[in-house]
Each structure stands twice: as C-alpha cells, then as structure tokens.
Enzyme design. Structure first.
Site, short mmCIF file in Angstrom:
data_model
loop_
_atom_site.label_atom_id
_atom_site.label_comp_id
_atom_site.label_asym_id
_atom_site.label_seq_id
_atom_site.Cartn_x
_atom_site.Cartn_y
_atom_site.Cartn_z
CD GLU A 70 -5.57 2.53 -1.69
OE1 GLU A 70 -5.41 3.74 -1.46
OE2 GLU A 70 -6.12 2.12 -2.73
CB VAL A 90 -0.97 -0.02 1.20
CG1 VAL A 90 -1.60 1.33 1.42
CG2 VAL A 90 -2.05 -1.07 0.97
CD GLU A 120 -1.21 -7.89 -2.12
OE1 GLU A 120 -0.82 -9.00 -2.52
OE2 GLU A 120 -1.21 -7.57 -0.93
CG PHE A 169 -15.48 -10.79 -5.48
CD1 PHE A 169 -14.97 -9.80 -6.28
CD2 PHE A 169 -14.69 -11.28 -4.45
CE1 PHE A 169 -13.70 -9.29 -6.08
CE2 PHE A 169 -13.42 -10.78 -4.24
CZ PHE A 169 -12.93 -9.78 -5.07
CB ILE A 170 -20.56 -15.19 -7.89
CG1 ILE A 170 -20.68 -14.80 -9.37
CG2 ILE A 170 -21.24 -14.18 -6.99
CD1 ILE A 170 -22.12 -14.93 -9.89
CE1 TYR A 171 -15.49 -16.90 -13.29
CE2 TYR A 171 -15.90 -14.77 -12.25
CZ TYR A 171 -15.81 -15.55 -13.38
OH TYR A 171 -16.05 -15.01 -14.61
CB CYS A 211 -6.93 -7.63 2.75
SG CYS A 211 -5.59 -6.47 2.46
CE LYS A 252 -4.47 -6.94 7.56
NZ LYS A 252 -5.42 -5.86 7.64
CG LEU A 310 -3.98 -0.86 -3.17
CD1 LEU A 310 -3.39 -2.24 -3.15
CD2 LEU A 310 -2.86 0.16 -3.31
P1 NAD Z 1 3.22 -4.64 4.28
O1 NAD Z 1 3.40 -5.60 5.38
O2 NAD Z 1 3.47 -5.06 2.87
O3 NAD Z 1 4.09 -3.32 4.56
C1 NAD Z 1 4.13 -2.66 5.77
C2 NAD Z 1 5.47 -1.94 5.86
O4 NAD Z 1 5.46 -1.09 7.02
C3 NAD Z 1 6.68 -2.85 5.99
O5 NAD Z 1 7.61 -2.56 4.97
C4 NAD Z 1 7.26 -2.51 7.38
O6 NAD Z 1 8.68 -2.60 7.45
C5 NAD Z 1 6.79 -1.06 7.54
N1 NAD Z 1 6.77 -0.58 8.93
C6 NAD Z 1 6.30 -1.21 10.04
N2 NAD Z 1 6.48 -0.41 11.12
C7 NAD Z 1 7.04 0.74 10.68
C8 NAD Z 1 7.46 1.95 11.32
N3 NAD Z 1 7.30 2.14 12.64
N4 NAD Z 1 8.00 2.91 10.56
C9 NAD Z 1 8.17 2.74 9.23
N5 NAD Z 1 7.80 1.62 8.58
C10 NAD Z 1 7.23 0.62 9.29
O7 NAD Z 1 1.71 -4.12 4.43
P2 NAD Z 1 0.68 -3.74 3.27
O8 NAD Z 1 0.19 -4.96 2.58
O9 NAD Z 1 1.21 -2.62 2.48
O10 NAD Z 1 -0.55 -3.23 4.17
C11 NAD Z 1 -0.47 -2.01 4.90
C12 NAD Z 1 -1.87 -1.70 5.41
O11 NAD Z 1 -2.77 -1.48 4.31
C13 NAD Z 1 -2.52 -2.81 6.23
O12 NAD Z 1 -3.31 -2.24 7.23
C14 NAD Z 1 -3.39 -3.53 5.23
O13 NAD Z 1 -4.49 -4.21 5.83
C15 NAD Z 1 -3.87 -2.38 4.37
N6 NAD Z 1 -4.24 -2.73 3.00
C16 NAD Z 1 -3.52 -3.65 2.30
C17 NAD Z 1 -3.87 -3.96 0.98
C18 NAD Z 1 -3.09 -4.98 0.20
O14 NAD Z 1 -3.59 -5.40 -0.85
N7 NAD Z 1 -1.91 -5.39 0.62
C19 NAD Z 1 -4.96 -3.32 0.38
C20 NAD Z 1 -5.67 -2.37 1.11
C21 NAD Z 1 -5.30 -2.08 2.43
#
Ligand code: NAD
Length: 447
Positions: free
Chosen positions: A154, A11, A158, A256-258, A267, A270, A156
């Site tokens: 967010e 993100v 992946e 989303f019905i596959y 995501c 959790k 988005l």
């Molecule tokens: P991720 O685990 O890929 O990245 C998190 C990053 O934060 C890591 O690089 C980590 O080193 C860094 N970090 C942790 N503590 C830190 C600090 N104190 N200072 C600086 N950096 C720090 O996580 P992600 O998948 O990008 O998800 C981030 C958030 O967005 C989550 O809450 C997730 O639920 C949400 N989200 C994720 C997605 C997705 O598709 N991955 C989509 C929408 C929302």
C-alpha cells in the site's frame, strides 16, 4: 466480491472502507475489541480526512461490517487482506509476528479457496513464509484447500489516504498466478476507469521490494535536502532559493526536497531500517541507507540546537510555545515525530513547553509524551504563546501558514521564531522585527 480485511489501522480501515465504497462486501477484523466496538458505534479510531463519513455511509449501506473474530469471517470469502502492523524489531528488521499469526489463523479456519493478500509492508520472502504457515496449518487439519498468496503493498499517505486509495498513482500486485492476477485486476478496475496501465503486475519478490524502495527513495530525498540545508547555512546560502533552483530542473522536480526537522511517522524510519537489515542478511552493507538514517537522526535536533544557541544551555525559567506535534500535517499520528525528540531535549534542559496541535494532543498526552515534566497543552495556537519566550513551529498544519504576527509578537516575551518547516517569508518576518530562524538559512541576528 466478499473481502475480509485483517487489522483496522490506518491501512486496513481505509482499504476496507474504499473497497466497500466500490460495492464490495467487506468485513474489517481487529483483535482490539474496543476499537471494533467503537467502529460499530461510528467512532473512528484515527483522524483521517473524509474517512468518518465514508465509513458511516457504507455501514448504513451494509457493505461494511466490523468483527473481532477472523475464524467467523472466512466462510464464502473471496479474499483476505493482511493489514496488521509490521513494527521495527529489536535488531531493526520488520517484526512479522502479527502477519504470521494472521496467516496461522487463516490456515486453521479457511473452508474454501482463497486469495490471501499481503497488504502490510513486509520484507522480501514474506509471502513465502505466509504460504508455508498456511500450508502447515492445513496439513495439521488434513485439508488441501487451494489458496494463493499475493503481495499488494500500500502506498497511501496518512492525511490524504482516501484520495490516494481512490485515485492511486499505481497499484502493485505481485503474483505469478494468471487467474489470481485477473481477480486482482477486477477488484481494482473501478479505481482505474480510464486505463488499467497503472495496475502493475509483477513477481511477488519484486512487489515486496518495490514498497521498501519507494519509501527508502523518499527518505533519501529528505535526508539529502536536509544535508544540503545544513551546508547552505554554513556557507551563507539560502536553501529555500537553492530548492527552487534545483527543483525547476525537470530531471529533479520539486517534490520531497523541502528541508525540515527530519522524517518521522510509522513508515520511513522502520522501512529504511528493515531494507538495511534485508541487505545485511544477504551479505550487503547498504552504505547510502546508513547515511540517510544518520543525517535524519541528527536533523531531529537541529531546531533544539538553534534554541540552545540562542538562549544558552540552561533553559530553566524559559518557556517555549510549540505549534505542531504530529509527524506531518493532516494526521494525528505521532510515531517517530521530530516533536518528541525536540520536546524531550528542551525539557531535560529545564524548559517548560506549551504545545498546541489541531489533532495530535490526545496521542501525545496518552502515549508519546506521557508524563514529560514541564510539558502542558493549549487549546489554541495563540493560547500556547502566552508568556512564552519564543515560538517553535514543528508541523506545517494549514492553520499555521498565515498567522497573526502582531498577536505572536505581543504574546511572546522575545520576538523569536524557530521554524522547523521553513513556512514563512524570512524578509517579511525580518521587517516585522522577528529573529526568525529557519532550517538552512543563516539568521541576520537582531539584538
Ligand atoms: P496500525 O498499527 O495503525 O494498525 C494495525 C492494526 O492491526 C491494529 O489495529 C491492531 O490491533 C491490528 N492487529 C494486530 N494483530 C492482529 C491480529 N492478529 N488480528 C487482527 N488484527 C490485528 O498499522 P498501520 O499504520 O495501518 O500499518 C499496517 C501496515 O501497513 C504496516 O505494515 C505498515 O508499514 C503498512 N503501511 C502503513 C502506511 C501508513 O501510512 N500508516 C502506509 C502504507 C503501508
């Protein structure tokens, strides 16, 4: 605007890069020094189509910078986005330690008025916690600097993250402060050239809730369809036809019905758990969400059960080719991927696995399937088949959609395919002489 994005995961890195692409000056901060060093050298830590070239372009334009120390990035900054992980805590709630650590640092080091944006997925009430954490740190310093905490979840996906961010269905902004709402509007205006109707400003708690409800709704659709698939199989109906039959109803729609091997990723699992926990903490039992989870937990093993039904419980001496490890195509993300559960179950029963994935092998090897006895990796989908008893398709990568079935047949010891994503035409595979198992469709077994 001058923006600081804290956390350079899926993100944070996409958010920072897309804001830089629109002409803002962005600094992405992460505590992971190797990640930042690599990013400075043009090495992207994740696989996300289109991201590498966009990062390179903005680094060259000096609109995108990388740093390890948040305290050095807060001077003259207009907004700080918190985009760190919110993993599942032991009791199922969202673990907010990383978010609140960032809030603490903001309070310790901010020097000028600031908008603090919660981009991470966080439970209702987190913006209040972020605010009180910053207030506490400012009070310790004897400072009274103005700041506002905004919820901006967010959405988005992946694998499609750049296009989702650049052309969003909607942007949700939770703030009760008019001036802050205007600043957020200005920041997002370049992403909505024709109309700002898709920028939805609401109160903070509703914005926080919206993100969880969106993911819980999508997970519910998946579990519902998987349950329907399992019933179809028992009564001799074909879920592929039922899907088209219901999807053509405009009130239902096709997305989303596959049916499949269950939802995974960082995501849905959790976020469903965290929403359940929020309900519980407020004295409500979320029965539907309990069922969504139960169905999903069972669904991850449906393909393994089909393998056991076909080959028996003792799988020693058997080898299976697996196509696809990531939780969905277009990403190397293996968090909660059904492949993890299926591979562990089959290898526990003595099977050997030859796995191939276009992008996720490194993740599997280094973490999620590290040291699984009997698991090896192949460099191509056809290499994975060599000497295997059967093929299991677990992730619907494009390169698996139209394979050479002649080559599959000649490489496998038995002409058996277990398809966890219902990718192929069952009649065609039947004519080609395969025992082709799908989710939600009874197999006309060939001896
Ligand atoms: P991720 O685990 O890929 O990245 C998190 C990053 O934060 C890591 O690089 C980590 O080193 C860094 N970090 C942790 N503590 C830190 C600090 N104190 N200072 C600086 N950096 C720090 O996580 P992600 O998948 O990008 O998800 C981030 C958030 O967005 C989550 O809450 C997730 O639920 C949400 N989200 C994720 C997605 C997705 O598709 N991955 C989509 C929408 C929302």
């Amino acid at each position: 605007m001058k923006l600081t994005i804290v956390g350079t995961g899926y993100v944070g890195l996409v958010t920072g890069t897309c804001f830089a692409e629109m002409g803002n000056t962005v600094t992405c901060v992460d505590i992971d020094k190797d990640k930042i060093e690599n990013l400075k050298n043009g090495v992207i830590p994740i696989y996300e189509p289109g991201l590498e070239s966009m990062v390179a372009r903005n680094v060259a334009n000096k609109t995108l910078h990388f740093h390890t120390k948040l305290n050095e990035c807060l001077h003259d900054c207009d907004m700080v986005f918190i985009a760190v992980g919110t993993p599942m805590g032991e009791d199922g709630s969202a673990d907010l330690q990383y978010v609140l650590q960032v809030a603490k640092e903001i309070g310790q080091y901010m020097t000028s008025p600031l908008i603090v944006v919660d981009k991470s997925t966080v439970p209702v009430g987190t913006a209040d916690k972020v605010k009180s954490t910053i207030d506490r740190e400012l009070a310790k310093r004897g400072e009274a600097i103005e700041f506002h905490v905004v919820s901006n979840p967010e959405f988005l996906k992946e694998g499609d993250a750049i296009s989702d961010f650049m052309k969003p269905d909607r942007v949700v902004v939770g703030t009760e402060d008019k001036k802050t709402a205007e600043t957020m509007r200005r920041l997002y205006a370049p992403f909505f050239r024709s109309s700002m109707d898709r920028m939805l400003v609401m109160d903070v708690r509703s914005a926080e809730m919206t993100k969880y409800v969106a993911n819980a709704m999508l997970a519910t659709k998946i579990s519902f369809m998987n349950e329907v698939a399992n019933i179809c199989e028992l009564v001799g109906a074909d879920v592929n036809k039922v899907r088209i039959g219901i999807g053509s109803d405009s009130r239902i729609g096709y997305s989303f019905i596959y049916p499949g091997s269950g939802y995974g990723g960082s995501c849905f699992p959790k976020d469903v758990k965290a929403l359940k926990k929020t309900a519980e903490q407020n004295g409500y039992e979320a029965q539907l969400l309990n069922a969504v989870e139960d169905v999903n937990d069972r669904q991850k093993f449906v393909i393994a059960d089909k393998v056991i039904n076909h080959f028996g419980k003792d799988l020693s001496g058997r080898t299976f080719a697996i196509w696809g490890l990531s939780f969905k195509p277009g990403t190397d993300d293996m968090r909660e991927a059904p492949s993890i559960y299926i591979i562990k179950k089959l290898t526990e029963l003595g099977a050997k696995i030859q796995a191939y994935d276009p992008k996720a092998i490194h993740e599997a090897k280094s973490f999620y399937l590290k040291d699984v006895e009997g698991l090896s990796y192949a460099d191509s989908k056809y290499e994975a088949l060599k000497g295997a008893d059967a093929l299991l398709l677990l992730t619907e990568w494009k390169e698996f959609r139209s394979p050479d079935f002649g080559e599959i047949k000649s490489s496998l010891k038995e002409s058996v395919i277990f398809d966890g994503r219902n990718q192929f035409d069952a009649d065609r595979l039947d004519n080609l002489g395969f025992n082709y198992y799908q989710i939600g469709k009874k197999l006309a077994f060939k001896a």
